[in-house]
Design an enzyme around this catalytic site. Structure first.
Site, PDB file in Angstrom:
ATOM      1  N   SER A  98      39.029 -27.215  -6.986  1.00 47.28           N
ATOM      2  CA  SER A  98      37.924 -28.159  -7.043  1.00 47.28           C
ATOM      3  C   SER A  98      38.294 -29.452  -6.314  1.00 47.28           C
ATOM      4  CB  SER A  98      37.545 -28.385  -8.513  1.00 47.28           C
ATOM      5  OG  SER A  98      36.368 -29.129  -8.649  1.00 47.28           O
ATOM      6  N   HIS A 123      34.536 -25.011  -4.844  1.00 43.58           N
ATOM      7  CA  HIS A 123      33.224 -24.702  -5.420  1.00 43.58           C
ATOM      8  C   HIS A 123      32.339 -25.935  -5.324  1.00 43.58           C
ATOM      9  CE1 HIS A 123      34.532 -25.959  -9.802  1.00 43.58           C
ATOM     10  NE2 HIS A 123      34.684 -26.928  -8.939  1.00 43.58           N
TER      11      HIS A 123
END
EC number: 3.4.21.92
Length: 193
Positions: A98, A123
């Site tokens: 992330s 993501h």
């Protein structure tokens, strides 16, 4: 309770002891470990600014082992990395997920690496808000703006097209070190010194 190892050095004035992170900071190594949150971001930004003031011509090394975290805290680190004069070498040890992956990719081109068994995950930003419908709409628009900014920066750092980034960040996208290199998140996989 965490124990931080101490390093003892001999100096002309006798012995001097440092915690291991302070000793490594002298060698221009910063550890970004754990969840990216405001307190951590403030410490990382302060270390980056300190090392720039010490010598703006020497590279700074950031070792990343992070599951990700706050977008705003991560952007404070990212913006400082881009703002200061020294090149930033990033190295994924363990995981960069992330916001951790975003910061890994944000190192100076040609100076981003991962260890062979490191894992990288990209993501879209996560969001959750409760309240009045109009407030939920405002927050939804904000998270879409953040998503666009993150995707734009990832496209810039990886060389991937924005459409590919949007598709690949739609869900959790895990990569090995080699896959992260092929994608453009890192420039090399380090096997030996």
């Amino acid at each position: 309770m965490s124990v931080i190892p101490m390093v003892v050095e001999q100096t002309s004035r006798g012995e001097r002891s440092y915690d291991i992170y302070s000793r490594l900071l002298k060698e221009r190594v910063i550890f970004l470990s754990g969840e990216v949150e405001d307190r951590m971001a403030n410490l990382i930004v302060a270390q980056l600014l300190f090392l720039e003031s010490e010598d703006p011509t020497k590279d700074i090394n950031i070792y990343i082992n992070s599951p990700g975290g706050s977008v705003t805290a991560g952007m404070a680190i990212y913006d400082t990395m881009q703002f200061i004069k020294p090149d930033i070498r990033t190295l994924c040890i363990g995981q960069a997920c992330s916001m951790g992956a975003f910061l890994l990719a944000g190192g100076t081109a040609g100076k981003r690496a991962a260890l062979p068994n490191a894992r990288v995950m990209i993501h879209q930003p996560l969001g959750g808000f409760r309240g009045q419908a109009s407030d939920i709409q405002i927050h939804a628009q904000e998270i879409l703006k953040i998503k666009h900014t993150l995707n734009d920066r990832l496209a810039f750092h990886t060389g991937q097209g924005i459409e590919r980034i949007e598709k690949d960040t739609d869900r959790d996208n895990f990569m090995s070190a080699e896959e992260a290199q092929a994608y453009g998140l890192v420039d090399e996989v380090l096997v030996k010194r």
